[in-house]
Design a protein around this motif. Structure first.
Motif, short mmCIF file in Angstrom:
data_model
loop_
_atom_site.label_atom_id
_atom_site.label_comp_id
_atom_site.label_asym_id
_atom_site.label_seq_id
_atom_site.Cartn_x
_atom_site.Cartn_y
_atom_site.Cartn_z
N LYS A 69 2.78 40.84 30.79
CA LYS A 69 3.33 41.03 32.14
C LYS A 69 2.73 42.27 32.81
O LYS A 69 2.39 42.26 33.99
CB LYS A 69 4.85 41.14 32.08
CG LYS A 69 5.51 41.30 33.45
CD LYS A 69 7.02 41.37 33.32
CE LYS A 69 7.67 41.56 34.69
NZ LYS A 69 9.15 41.65 34.59
N ARG A 81 -0.68 41.67 34.17
CA ARG A 81 -0.63 40.97 35.46
C ARG A 81 -0.30 41.95 36.59
O ARG A 81 -0.86 41.88 37.69
CB ARG A 81 0.38 39.81 35.40
CG ARG A 81 0.01 38.75 34.37
CD ARG A 81 0.86 37.50 34.50
NE ARG A 81 2.24 37.69 34.11
CZ ARG A 81 2.72 37.62 32.88
NH1 ARG A 81 1.88 37.38 31.87
NH2 ARG A 81 3.99 37.79 32.61
N PHE A 82 0.61 42.88 36.30
CA PHE A 82 0.97 43.89 37.31
C PHE A 82 -0.22 44.78 37.64
O PHE A 82 -0.50 45.07 38.82
CB PHE A 82 2.15 44.73 36.81
CG PHE A 82 2.51 45.86 37.75
CD1 PHE A 82 3.23 45.61 38.91
CD2 PHE A 82 2.12 47.16 37.48
CE1 PHE A 82 3.55 46.64 39.79
CE2 PHE A 82 2.43 48.19 38.35
CZ PHE A 82 3.14 47.94 39.51
N THR A 108 -3.61 32.67 36.93
CA THR A 108 -2.70 32.45 35.82
C THR A 108 -2.32 30.98 35.75
O THR A 108 -2.19 30.31 36.78
CB THR A 108 -1.44 33.34 35.95
OG1 THR A 108 -0.70 33.33 34.73
CG2 THR A 108 -0.55 32.90 37.10
N LYS A 149 6.17 43.05 41.65
CA LYS A 149 6.67 42.95 40.28
C LYS A 149 7.21 41.55 40.00
O LYS A 149 7.01 40.99 38.92
CB LYS A 149 7.76 43.99 40.02
CG LYS A 149 7.22 45.40 39.86
CD LYS A 149 8.30 46.37 39.40
CE LYS A 149 7.72 47.75 39.15
NZ LYS A 149 8.77 48.71 38.70
N CYS A 161 4.72 38.87 39.03
CA CYS A 161 4.17 38.91 37.67
C CYS A 161 4.97 38.04 36.70
O CYS A 161 4.61 37.93 35.52
CB CYS A 161 4.15 40.35 37.16
SG CYS A 161 3.15 41.46 38.15
#
Length: 366
Positions: A166, A169-170, A181, A205, A208
């Motif tokens: 995660k 991804r952020f 993704t 956020k 993500c």
């Protein structure tokens, strides 16, 4: 370091843009003909849209039903993990480790999952069995990845949708890069793209997460023209000496890699990176037993170190249809459509792999 047996690597033929005898021209024509092929992913997204407003007035405020989407995702996740648990039991107990070519993978996976739970290295969602395990220090490992030159200069990064990645991804979105993704288990679609201009500081956020990807992402099809600069992949276990990796056992990372090869989005030079806990580093993955579609990693990031594997394991060249079981094909709509279109364009039937040994009560999503 020993190399993989060359006969094992060449015992099946992928669908790829490489030099396939007699099929190259037809295959290339097929790929170009997919310019009109786009998956109806957005139509599925509409299943989770709802209108709000007064009963007497117009209902024009369309919102995304997060609860309904998450409930379905969790239900599919639970069913898939149940099936994987049964499959691993069959392959390791009923047929015996020595007889089943995939049983040794389940032995290593179970050892790692058990160890992470016992040592309380695991983080939610728990238990970590039959998942890409979330781990203590996942954010620190992601920060190590964020410091890599290949990440800093990359424009488009493909990241798996699991919990321990995660933070990756952020960092991708907050670094104003494109995030590619996959839809969870590829069952509800294909890939989604997110970019910082599609988001606000308050939604980055959320974007993500799986729900956030569904809400804010743009679904793409196989006709999308895209170049992926870096692949981030989740792992259960990885060997730092060879770059050999084990996932959770469903094979979706390999299928995603093969489809990106088909699209021309990646090639052998595209770096593959994984983030894991130091305790997930192993030295007993026999590379001579790896299958032709198994994806090795070039770089490993843990909370404490960065390891360049200098792997000599060849990367998959495409989709290996003769390794794809009817059950797996039945799960994934995009693969069925792709197979039909290739066969129509080439006039040749693609091979199919052997049936999976599923428990009698298991049902695969269609």
């Amino acid at each position: 370091m020993p190399l993989m047996d060359s006969s094992l690597l060449r015992n099946s033929t992928p669908f790829t843009l490489g030099p396939l005898p007699n099929l190259l021209n037809k295959t290339q024509k097929c790929r170009h003909s997919l310019s009109s092929f786009s998956l109806p992913t957005n139509s599925r997204k509409h299943l989770f849209m709802r209108r709000s407003g007064s009963s007497s007035g117009p209902r024009n405020d369309v919102t995304f039903d997060e609860a309904a989407y998450e409930a379905e995702r969790l239900s599919l996740d639970a069913k898939a993990r149940e099936e994987m648990a049964e499959t691993s039991k069959i392959e390791t107990q009923q047929s015996g480790v020595a007889e089943d070519p995939k049983a040794w993978k389940w032995v290593i996976r179970k050892r790692i999952w058990d160890m992470m739970e016992a040592r309380n290295i695991a983080q939610n969602p728990r238990p970590v069995h039959h998942r890409i395990p979330n781990f203590v220090g996942a954010a620190a490992a992601a920060d190590k990845l964020g410091g890599l030159e290949v990440f800093r200069v990359g424009n488009c990064v493909k990241v798996n949708p699991d919990s321990p990645q995660k933070q990756v991804r952020f960092l991708t979105l907050s670094g104003e890069k494109k995030l590619l993704t996959p839809q969870p288990r590829l069952r509800t679609g294909f890939f989604s793209i997110l970019e910082s201009h599609m988001l606000t500081p308050s939604t980055i956020k959320e974007a993500c997460t799986s729900v956030g990807v569904a809400k804010y992402g743009r679904a793409i099809g196989l006709d999308e023209k895209i170049k992926v600069d870096l692949i981030v992949i989740g792992s259960v276990a990885v060997d730092p000496r060879t770059g050999a990796r084990l996932g959770k056992g469903e094979g979706f990372a390999e299928l995603e890699y093969g489809m990106l090869r088909f699209m021309g989005a990646i090639d052998d030079s595209t770096p593959v990176v994984t983030t894991v806990h130091d305790s997930q580093l192993v030295d007993d993955i026999p590379i001579e037993k790896l299958l032709v579609h198994d994806v090795p990693v070039d770089i490993i990031c843990t909370p404490t170190q960065v390891i360049f594997t200098n792997t000599s394991i060849p990367k998959p060249q495409g989709i290996y249809w003769d390794k794809l079981s009817p059950e797996k094909l039945g799960q994934i709509r995009i693969l069925r459509e792709l197979k039909r279109r290739i066969e129509k364009e080439t006039g040749q039937k693609l091979p199919c792999g052997p049936s999976e040994k599923l428990p009698p009560t298991a049902r695969r999503g269609r």
